[in-house]
Design an enzyme around this catalytic site. Structure first.
Site, PDB file in Angstrom:
ATOM      1  N   ALA A   1       0.750  -1.218  -0.109  1.00  0.00           N
ATOM      2  CA  ALA A   1      -0.110   0.004  -0.249  1.00  0.00           C
ATOM      3  C   ALA A   1       0.705   1.284  -0.041  1.00  0.00           C
ATOM      4  CB  ALA A   1      -1.104   0.091   1.108  1.00  0.00           C
TER       5      ALA A   1
ATOM      6  N   CYS B   1       6.204  -1.164 -11.726  1.00  0.00           N
ATOM      7  CA  CYS B   1       6.988  -0.037 -12.738  1.00  0.00           C
ATOM      8  C   CYS B   1       8.150  -0.458 -12.853  1.00  0.00           C
ATOM      9  CB  CYS B   1       7.044   1.186 -11.757  1.00  0.00           C
ATOM     10  SG  CYS B   1       8.152   0.993 -10.308  1.00  0.00           S
TER      11      CYS B   1
END
Lengths: 321, 172
Positions: free
Chosen positions: A133, A253
């Site tokens: 998170a 990413c």
């Protein structure tokens, strides 16, 4: 740990030249040359300062009201096709120092990082889990898509990253989260079954080189292998906690296929999950070196800085059929 | 451990919200307490509240931190102040645009920067410092009652401000 086959390629003269010119480790450029469209344009785009995007926090304000407030203060922002996404074209001072940012009216977030929550598309009433998170960009985005209702379980393994997460949740006015400090690979201990799970997995971060140039040389093949193994364990843990018919969004990413398509391929072959299309980005790869992926993997999406104007990103929407 | 509010705590919460003119929040929102040295109060959704009660392992946090509840009052957090400021102007001042930035750097409030104040404010009251939109950007204490708030001197001490977010960023 699962065994992985990390692909390495011999660098030819062109690759060596580009690696020298843009100051990369040769192995990275040799790998990029196998799958990145228009390689030199891609490498050049990573030298450009990244664009600034913000996401309107609709828990607190509408896009029109925010645009007016920022415009009144001298910021120039442009609404984009992606819901609630604005590009900052000009700022009289850092937009992160504005009262609107401190009030949680928006979240500074790369456009590519907004795609996973939109792909997961949670609704009020869903039980949702965010497995990695902090710092809270995707968690707060999920909360706003849920209209700040229902329950959103947020997991963060790293204690040092917890204060940032808590601050952002508070700033954005999020009420529907329950936050755990734990290794998400042990998610089943919570004994909860989710309708939707977000797994934005820890990765080598190849996609954010424009923000952190050290990553051109600070990672090697062993880092890709380490991340790939961990990502496999994380997606297995996610699957265990997903309801039948539930949806898992997997993202990183990183550009590395061993951290992306290979993990999605594993979820298809090991768990029978189905990859659903996403209306953003370029198709996932069919193969990489000796690795051949399930045909469904092309439904995953890649975002490239020179094509999409974002950080590098990979996202896949998987259904538990 | 997270638990619901005891009757006495609910009374304190309601009294405090009433002070800020936001009694309705006690009926509109669900609250839980994380019991510890400080009793922190969180506003949560009904689903989160149901999930949280007596849960093992214990979550690190849940919902929106409203403040700390004591025997007599609720010490409001900035998140709690924001919630209240969206529905009430009681015990609130509004400052002009330039002063907004100064408050966000922890500076006290000059009376000439105040363009509106609640008439019920008395000397030494806890007050919400808001921007021109009425949104809480800080918490403070009045040095004077309403009639003295607009004087050309510091009239409100800033005790907490949202700029803490920027100032603490290096820690994260």
């Amino acid at each position: 740990m699962a065994s992985k086959v990390i692909q390495e390629f011999k660098a030819d003269e062109k690759v060596k030249g580009l690696a020298r010119k843009y100051r990369y480790d040769e192995y990275m450029v040799a790998r990029f040359a196998r799958f990145v469209p228009d390689l030199e344009k891609f490498l050049a785009s990573m030298e450009e300062p990244p664009r600034t995007y913000i996401r309107v926090n609709t828990i607190k304000v509408s896009a029109n009201a925010l645009i007016k407030r920022l415009t009144d203060k001298g910021f120039i922002v442009k609404a984009l096709d992606l819901p609630d996404c604005l590009e900052v074209m000009s700022e009289p001072y850092s937009i992160g120092a504005s009262a609107e940012h401190l009030l949680g009216l928006f979240y500074i977030q790369d456009m590519s990082s907004m795609v996973p929550a939109l792909a997961l598309a949670p609704v009020p009433g869903d039980v949702v889990i965010d497995m990695a998170a902090s710092p809270g960009g995707k968690t707060t985005h999920l909360a706003q898509l849920m209209n700040n209702e229902g329950i959103l379980i947020a997991i963060e393994a790293e204690p040092a990253r917890m204060p940032g997460l808590m601050l952002n949740l508070g700033r954005c006015g999020v009420m529907n989260t329950v936050v755990y400090g734990m290794d998400a690979r042990e998610l089943s201990k919570l004994d909860i079954r989710a309708d939707k799970i977000m797994l934005d997995a820890p990765c080598t971060g190849e996609g954010v080189i424009a923000k952190d140039r050290t990553r051109k040389t600070s990672r090697d093949i062993s880092d890709i292998e380490y991340c790939s193994n961990m990502q496999t364990e994380l997606i297995d843990a996610a699957y265990e906690c997903l309801k039948p018919g539930g949806v898992l969004v997997y993202s990183t990413c990183s550009f590395a296929p061993e951290e992306n398509e290979l993990i999605v391929d594993h979820a298809i072959k090991e768990h029978g999950m189905k990859v659903e299309p996403i209306p953003y980005g370029e198709p996932g790869l069919r193969s990489f070196g000796e690795l051949k992926f399930d045909p469904q993997v092309v439904n995953a999406r890649r975002l490239y800085p020179h094509i999409h104007g974002t950080s590098g990103f990979f996202v896949a929407r998987l259904k538990n059929v | 451990m997270y638990r619901g509010l005891k009757k006495i705590e609910l009374t304190v919460l309601r009294r405090s919200l009433d002070y800020w003119g936001a009694f309705e929040l006690s009926q509109e929102l669900e609250f839980v307490i994380r019991q510890g040295e400080k009793n922190d109060v969180f506003a949560v959704t009904p689903e989160a509240k149901y999930y949280l009660m007596g849960k093992e392992p214990e979550p690190v946090t849940a919902g929106l931190h409203i403040g700390e509840i004591g025997k007599k009052q609720l010490n409001l957090s900035l998140e709690g102040a924001y919630l209240i400021s969206k529905m009430s102007d009681r015990k609130k001042i509004k400052v002009v645009g330039q002063a907004e930035s100064l408050v966000l750097y922890g500076r006290d409030v000059f009376g000439t920067s105040i363009n509106w104040a609640d008439e019920s404010i008395e000397q030494n009251d806890k007050i919400i410092i808001a921007n021109k939109y009425g949104e809480a950007i800080g918490l403070g204490r009045s040095r004077f009652d309403y009639s003295g708030l607009f004087a050309d001197r510091v009239t409100v001490n800033t005790e907490a401000d949202l700029g803490l977010y920027i100032r603490s960023q290096s820690e994260f």
